[in-house]
Scaffold this motif. Structure first.
Motif, PDB file in Angstrom:
ATOM      1  N   MET A 262       0.913  -0.840  -0.081  1.00 10.47           N
ATOM      2  CA  MET A 262      -0.160   0.085  -0.280  1.00 10.47           C
ATOM      3  C   MET A 262       0.740   1.208  -0.048  1.00 10.47           C
ATOM      4  O   MET A 262       0.541   2.062  -1.124  1.00 10.47           O
ATOM      5  CB  MET A 262      -0.980  -0.254   1.265  1.00 10.47           C
ATOM      6  N   ALA A 263       2.069   1.014   0.806  1.00 11.07           N
ATOM      7  CA  ALA A 263       2.709   2.139   0.545  1.00 11.07           C
ATOM      8  C   ALA A 263       3.429   2.800  -0.413  1.00 11.07           C
ATOM      9  O   ALA A 263       3.552   3.620  -1.316  1.00 11.07           O
ATOM     10  CB  ALA A 263       3.632   2.071   1.688  1.00 11.07           C
ATOM     11  N   VAL A 264       3.855   1.492  -1.103  1.00 12.60           N
ATOM     12  CA  VAL A 264       4.392   1.960  -2.171  1.00 12.60           C
ATOM     13  C   VAL A 264       3.727   2.019  -3.390  1.00 12.60           C
ATOM     14  O   VAL A 264       3.908   2.956  -4.662  1.00 12.60           O
ATOM     15  CB  VAL A 264       5.220   0.068  -2.935  1.00 12.60           C
ATOM     16  N   GLU A 265       2.207   1.617  -3.173  1.00 16.70           N
ATOM     17  CA  GLU A 265       1.623   2.112  -4.607  1.00 16.70           C
ATOM     18  C   GLU A 265       1.151   3.456  -4.707  1.00 16.70           C
ATOM     19  O   GLU A 265       0.979   4.479  -5.347  1.00 16.70           O
ATOM     20  CB  GLU A 265       0.206   0.891  -3.900  1.00 16.70           C
ATOM     21  N   GLU A 266       0.895   4.099  -3.284  1.00 22.40           N
ATOM     22  CA  GLU A 266       1.096   5.491  -2.652  1.00 22.40           C
ATOM     23  C   GLU A 266       2.525   6.278  -2.932  1.00 22.40           C
ATOM     24  O   GLU A 266       2.176   7.306  -3.757  1.00 22.40           O
ATOM     25  CB  GLU A 266       0.307   5.691  -1.452  1.00 22.40           C
ATOM     26  N   GLU A 267       3.635   5.712  -3.008  1.00 23.39           N
ATOM     27  CA  GLU A 267       4.505   6.732  -3.208  1.00 23.39           C
ATOM     28  C   GLU A 267       4.749   6.674  -4.424  1.00 23.39           C
ATOM     29  O   GLU A 267       5.057   7.858  -5.566  1.00 23.39           O
ATOM     30  CB  GLU A 267       6.153   5.656  -2.124  1.00 23.39           C
ATOM     31  N   PHE A 268       4.658   5.659  -5.217  1.00 23.20           N
ATOM     32  CA  PHE A 268       4.355   5.715  -6.614  1.00 23.20           C
ATOM     33  C   PHE A 268       3.437   5.926  -7.825  1.00 23.20           C
ATOM     34  O   PHE A 268       3.599   5.582  -8.821  1.00 23.20           O
ATOM     35  CB  PHE A 268       5.338   4.392  -7.103  1.00 23.20           C
ATOM     36  N   GLY A 269       1.947   6.187  -7.191  1.00 27.13           N
ATOM     37  CA  GLY A 269       1.137   6.326  -7.945  1.00 27.13           C
ATOM     38  C   GLY A 269       0.615   5.293  -8.905  1.00 27.13           C
ATOM     39  O   GLY A 269       0.291   5.409  -9.264  1.00 27.13           O
ATOM     40  N   LEU A 270       0.444   4.065  -7.846  1.00 31.27           N
ATOM     41  CA  LEU A 270       0.704   2.660  -8.852  1.00 31.27           C
ATOM     42  C   LEU A 270      -1.097   2.522  -7.940  1.00 31.27           C
ATOM     43  O   LEU A 270      -1.236   2.698  -7.262  1.00 31.27           O
ATOM     44  CB  LEU A 270       1.081   1.070  -8.713  1.00 31.27           C
ATOM     45  N   GLU A 271      -1.956   1.621  -9.187  1.00 31.44           N
ATOM     46  CA  GLU A 271      -2.823   1.272  -8.360  1.00 31.44           C
ATOM     47  C   GLU A 271      -2.764  -0.358  -8.477  1.00 31.44           C
ATOM     48  O   GLU A 271      -3.737  -1.241  -8.557  1.00 31.44           O
ATOM     49  CB  GLU A 271      -4.136   2.059  -9.066  1.00 31.44           C
ATOM     50  N   ASP A 272      -2.599  -1.102  -9.279  1.00 33.33           N
ATOM     51  CA  ASP A 272      -2.372  -2.447  -9.957  1.00 33.33           C
ATOM     52  C   ASP A 272      -1.885  -3.478  -9.336  1.00 33.33           C
ATOM     53  O   ASP A 272      -0.492  -3.596 -10.320  1.00 33.33           O
ATOM     54  CB  ASP A 272      -2.870  -2.427 -11.866  1.00 33.33           C
ATOM     55  N   MET A 273      -1.545  -3.304  -8.553  1.00 30.39           N
ATOM     56  CA  MET A 273      -0.087  -3.748  -8.531  1.00 30.39           C
ATOM     57  C   MET A 273      -0.523  -5.225  -7.684  1.00 30.39           C
ATOM     58  O   MET A 273      -1.234  -5.430  -6.527  1.00 30.39           O
ATOM     59  CB  MET A 273       1.298  -3.925  -7.017  1.00 30.39           C
ATOM     60  N   ASP A 274       0.057  -5.901  -8.832  1.00 31.70           N
ATOM     61  CA  ASP A 274      -0.784  -7.357  -8.814  1.00 31.70           C
ATOM     62  C   ASP A 274      -0.139  -8.768  -7.609  1.00 31.70           C
ATOM     63  O   ASP A 274       1.297  -8.483  -7.697  1.00 31.70           O
ATOM     64  CB  ASP A 274      -1.008  -8.160 -10.389  1.00 31.70           C
ATOM     65  N   GLU A 275      -1.118  -9.705  -6.781  1.00 25.47           N
ATOM     66  CA  GLU A 275      -0.244  -9.838  -6.028  1.00 25.47           C
ATOM     67  C   GLU A 275       0.357 -11.631  -6.178  1.00 25.47           C
ATOM     68  O   GLU A 275       1.264 -11.449  -6.552  1.00 25.47           O
ATOM     69  CB  GLU A 275      -1.609 -11.102  -4.906  1.00 25.47           C
TER      70      GLU A 275
ATOM     71  N   ARG B   1      13.289  -3.446  -9.769  1.00 21.13           N
ATOM     72  CA  ARG B   1      12.976  -4.056 -11.001  1.00 21.13           C
ATOM     73  C   ARG B   1      11.401  -4.157 -12.065  1.00 21.13           C
ATOM     74  O   ARG B   1      11.218  -3.793 -12.347  1.00 21.13           O
ATOM     75  CB  ARG B   1      13.603  -5.677 -11.411  1.00 21.13           C
ATOM     76  N   TYR B   2      10.803  -4.421 -11.087  1.00 23.31           N
ATOM     77  CA  TYR B   2       9.400  -4.923 -10.040  1.00 23.31           C
ATOM     78  C   TYR B   2       8.639  -3.207 -10.950  1.00 23.31           C
ATOM     79  O   TYR B   2       7.845  -3.030 -12.203  1.00 23.31           O
ATOM     80  CB  TYR B   2       8.713  -5.308  -9.835  1.00 23.31           C
ATOM     81  N   LEU B   3       8.865  -2.120 -10.166  1.00 21.49           N
ATOM     82  CA  LEU B   3       8.560  -0.776  -9.861  1.00 21.49           C
ATOM     83  C   LEU B   3       8.968  -0.122 -11.753  1.00 21.49           C
ATOM     84  O   LEU B   3       8.663   0.604 -12.300  1.00 21.49           O
ATOM     85  CB  LEU B   3       9.111   0.403  -9.139  1.00 21.49           C
ATOM     86  N   LYS B   4      10.282  -0.580 -12.050  1.00 17.78           N
ATOM     87  CA  LYS B   4      10.315  -0.148 -13.128  1.00 17.78           C
ATOM     88  C   LYS B   4      10.181  -0.180 -14.782  1.00 17.78           C
ATOM     89  O   LYS B   4       9.259   0.501 -14.881  1.00 17.78           O
ATOM     90  CB  LYS B   4      12.106  -0.110 -12.999  1.00 17.78           C
ATOM     91  N   GLY B   5      10.007  -1.272 -14.285  1.00 21.21           N
ATOM     92  CA  GLY B   5       8.813  -2.280 -15.404  1.00 21.21           C
ATOM     93  C   GLY B   5       7.255  -1.705 -15.070  1.00 21.21           C
ATOM     94  O   GLY B   5       6.825  -1.151 -16.457  1.00 21.21           O
ATOM     95  N   LYS B   6       7.133  -2.016 -14.285  1.00 26.05           N
ATOM     96  CA  LYS B   6       5.515  -0.712 -14.204  1.00 26.05           C
ATOM     97  C   LYS B   6       6.081   0.829 -14.557  1.00 26.05           C
ATOM     98  O   LYS B   6       4.895   1.384 -15.154  1.00 26.05           O
ATOM     99  CB  LYS B   6       4.606  -0.794 -12.629  1.00 26.05           C
ATOM    100  N   LEU B   7       6.727   1.502 -14.222  1.00 24.77           N
ATOM    101  CA  LEU B   7       7.197   2.897 -14.226  1.00 24.77           C
ATOM    102  C   LEU B   7       7.170   3.428 -15.480  1.00 24.77           C
ATOM    103  O   LEU B   7       6.747   4.372 -16.829  1.00 24.77           O
ATOM    104  CB  LEU B   7       7.562   3.651 -13.580  1.00 24.77           C
ATOM    105  N   ASP B   8       7.675   2.694 -16.345  1.00 24.45           N
ATOM    106  CA  ASP B   8       7.817   2.341 -17.802  1.00 24.45           C
ATOM    107  C   ASP B   8       6.746   2.351 -18.976  1.00 24.45           C
ATOM    108  O   ASP B   8       7.068   2.666 -19.929  1.00 24.45           O
ATOM    109  CB  ASP B   8       9.556   1.254 -18.289  1.00 24.45           C
ATOM    110  N   ASP B   9       5.648   1.023 -18.367  1.00 29.23           N
ATOM    111  CA  ASP B   9       4.219   0.930 -19.097  1.00 29.23           C
ATOM    112  C   ASP B   9       3.754   2.448 -19.435  1.00 29.23           C
ATOM    113  O   ASP B   9       3.766   3.161 -18.935  1.00 29.23           O
ATOM    114  CB  ASP B   9       3.797   0.312 -18.594  1.00 29.23           C
TER     115      ASP B   9
END
Length: 77
Positions: free
Chosen positions: A42-55, A69-77
């Motif tokens: 939840m903290a990572v989603e808030e910090e990076f503006g993500l809503e779709d971190m899949d379990e 690595r995961y976040l770099k991939g999500k943020l580059d999308d």
């Protein structure tokens, strides 16, 4: 930049010195349990503006490097 933000989040959540967190640090090293992981997500989603971190995606994340690595991939999308 991503690593520094993650280190700060982990330091706050687990009451450790941010300087002690490396790319090789595991969540097990920090003593994380399943509730800690949910709170961190939840903290990572808030910090990076993500809503779709899949379990399913998160199940393969064991180290700080994995998360970066995961976040770099999500943020580059």
């Amino acid at each position: 930049m991503i690593f520094e933000k993650i280190a700060a989040l982990l330091a706050e959540q687990f009451s450790v010195d941010a300087d002690s967190i490396t790319m090789e640090t595991t969540f097990e090293d920090l003593g994380a349990d399943s509730l800690d992981i949910v709170e961190l997500t939840m903290a990572v989603e808030e910090e990076f503006g993500l809503e779709d971190m899949d379990e399913d995606d998160l199940s393969g994340i064991a180290t700080v490097a994995d998360l970066v690595r995961y976040l770099k991939g999500k943020l580059d999308d």
